[in-house]
Design a protein around this motif. Structure first.
Motif, PDB file in Angstrom:
ATOM      1  N   SER A  32       0.830  -1.205   0.000  1.00 25.97           N
ATOM      2  CA  SER A  32       0.000   0.000   0.000  1.00 25.97           C
ATOM      3  C   SER A  32       0.864   1.254   0.000  1.00 25.97           C
ATOM      4  CB  SER A  32      -0.917   0.022   1.231  1.00 25.97           C
ATOM      5  OG  SER A  32      -1.808  -1.066   1.211  1.00 25.97           O
ATOM      6  N   GLY A  33       1.910   1.257   0.820  1.00 23.18           N
ATOM      7  CA  GLY A  33       2.801   2.412   0.882  1.00 23.18           C
ATOM      8  C   GLY A  33       3.531   2.658  -0.427  1.00 23.18           C
ATOM      9  N   ALA A  34       3.988   1.578  -1.055  1.00 21.68           N
ATOM     10  CA  ALA A  34       4.693   1.718  -2.333  1.00 21.68           C
ATOM     11  C   ALA A  34       3.762   2.263  -3.411  1.00 21.68           C
ATOM     12  CB  ALA A  34       5.272   0.370  -2.763  1.00 21.68           C
ATOM     13  N   LYS A  35       2.519   1.814  -3.416  1.00 21.00           N
ATOM     14  CA  LYS A  35       1.572   2.302  -4.419  1.00 21.00           C
ATOM     15  C   LYS A  35       1.192   3.761  -4.154  1.00 21.00           C
ATOM     16  CE  LYS A  35       1.351  -1.324  -7.028  1.00 21.00           C
ATOM     17  NZ  LYS A  35       1.830  -1.293  -8.408  1.00 21.00           N
ATOM     18  N   ALA A  36       1.098   4.169  -2.892  1.00 23.53           N
ATOM     19  CA  ALA A  36       0.847   5.576  -2.577  1.00 23.53           C
ATOM     20  C   ALA A  36       2.012   6.432  -3.069  1.00 23.53           C
ATOM     21  CB  ALA A  36       0.636   5.757  -1.076  1.00 23.53           C
ATOM     22  N   ALA A  37       3.231   5.942  -2.888  1.00 28.64           N
ATOM     23  CA  ALA A  37       4.403   6.659  -3.380  1.00 28.64           C
ATOM     24  C   ALA A  37       4.372   6.765  -4.906  1.00 28.64           C
ATOM     25  CB  ALA A  37       5.684   5.970  -2.910  1.00 28.64           C
ATOM     26  N   LEU A  38       3.938   5.712  -5.581  1.00 19.42           N
ATOM     27  CA  LEU A  38       3.845   5.741  -7.042  1.00 19.42           C
ATOM     28  C   LEU A  38       2.863   6.817  -7.501  1.00 19.42           C
ATOM     29  CD1 LEU A  38       4.621   4.528  -9.797  1.00 19.42           C
ATOM     30  CD2 LEU A  38       2.799   2.841  -9.453  1.00 19.42           C
ATOM     31  N   ASN A  39       1.738   6.965  -6.797  1.00 20.83           N
ATOM     32  CA  ASN A  39       0.770   8.003  -7.157  1.00 20.83           C
ATOM     33  C   ASN A  39       1.403   9.388  -7.037  1.00 20.83           C
ATOM     34  OD1 ASN A  39      -1.007   5.886  -7.422  1.00 20.83           O
ATOM     35  ND2 ASN A  39      -2.441   6.597  -5.883  1.00 20.83           N
ATOM     36  N   ASN A  40       2.166   9.602  -5.969  1.00 19.86           N
ATOM     37  CA  ASN A  40       2.837  10.893  -5.789  1.00 19.86           C
ATOM     38  C   ASN A  40       3.943  11.095  -6.813  1.00 19.86           C
ATOM     39  OD1 ASN A  40       1.789  12.459  -3.370  1.00 19.86           O
ATOM     40  ND2 ASN A  40       1.839  10.359  -2.625  1.00 19.86           N
ATOM     41  N   PHE A  41       4.666  10.037  -7.136  1.00 20.98           N
ATOM     42  CA  PHE A  41       5.704  10.098  -8.163  1.00 20.98           C
ATOM     43  C   PHE A  41       5.103  10.531  -9.500  1.00 20.98           C
ATOM     44  CE2 PHE A  41       7.811   7.788 -11.669  1.00 20.98           C
ATOM     45  CZ  PHE A  41       9.073   8.365 -11.619  1.00 20.98           C
ATOM     46  N   THR A  42       3.930  10.003  -9.813  1.00 24.21           N
ATOM     47  CA  THR A  42       3.251  10.335 -11.065  1.00 24.21           C
ATOM     48  C   THR A  42       2.995  11.834 -11.163  1.00 24.21           C
ATOM     49  OG1 THR A  42       2.215   8.159 -11.248  1.00 24.21           O
ATOM     50  CG2 THR A  42       1.115   9.964 -12.390  1.00 24.21           C
ATOM     51  N   VAL A  43       2.459  12.418 -10.107  1.00 26.38           N
ATOM     52  CA  VAL A  43       2.160  13.849 -10.112  1.00 26.38           C
ATOM     53  C   VAL A  43       3.450  14.655 -10.242  1.00 26.38           C
ATOM     54  CG1 VAL A  43       1.211  15.759  -8.745  1.00 26.38           C
ATOM     55  CG2 VAL A  43       0.032  13.549  -8.802  1.00 26.38           C
TER      56      VAL A  43
END
Length: 142
Positions: A32-43
């Motif tokens: 879950s944490g890694a996927k949240a980081a991916l969302n922020n990386f995208t932005v």
């Protein structure tokens, strides 16, 4: 790949995240944490690539009925003849997961439709976005 996209003045980066990025469950804090980081990386990456013709977006699937989930259900219930619909109904009845408001699990085709749209040249004004393909599983706004 980004330098080649910059040279071509066109590119589409589509990250695949997960519904658990914004609505984590108790089964995988690391995931879950890694996927949240991916969302922020995208932005962040979308902002870094401003004005060069490259868009960066995320697709966040909910529970998708893939072969692995079908195999899991067939093993769990000891019946190799179960259909996707039967496995889904049994897993939901046993509270392994709740069906989303759409009333069914997602399919790979559901994801492909959104990814195809984001990959299209017609999506040039869409960047830094997170598209939830979750049947309403996540109960919050983007």
């Amino acid at each position: 790949a980004v330098p080649d996209m910059v040279a071509a003045k066109f590119g589409r980066i589509i990250n695949v995240s997960s519904a658990v990025a914004v609505q984590p469950n108790n089964l995988g804090a690391d995931y879950s944490g890694a996927k949240a980081a991916l969302n922020n990386f995208t932005v962040s990456l979308a902002g870094s690539l401003k004005g060069v013709g490259i868009t960066v977006n995320t697709v966040s699937p909910g529970i998708i009925m893939v072969d692995g989930l079908l195999r899991f259900g067939r093993i769990k219930y000891g019946d190799d003849s179960l259909t996707i619909e039967e496995v889904t109904q049994r897993l939901a009845a046993d509270k392994v997961f709740d069906l989303p408001p759409a009333g069914r699990l997602g399919t790979p085709q559901d994801l492909a439709m959104v990814i195809s749209m984001l990959a299209s040249p017609l999506s040039g004004f869409v960047t830094g976005a997170n598209y939830r393909v979750d049947g309403g599983q996540v109960r919050s706004l983007n």
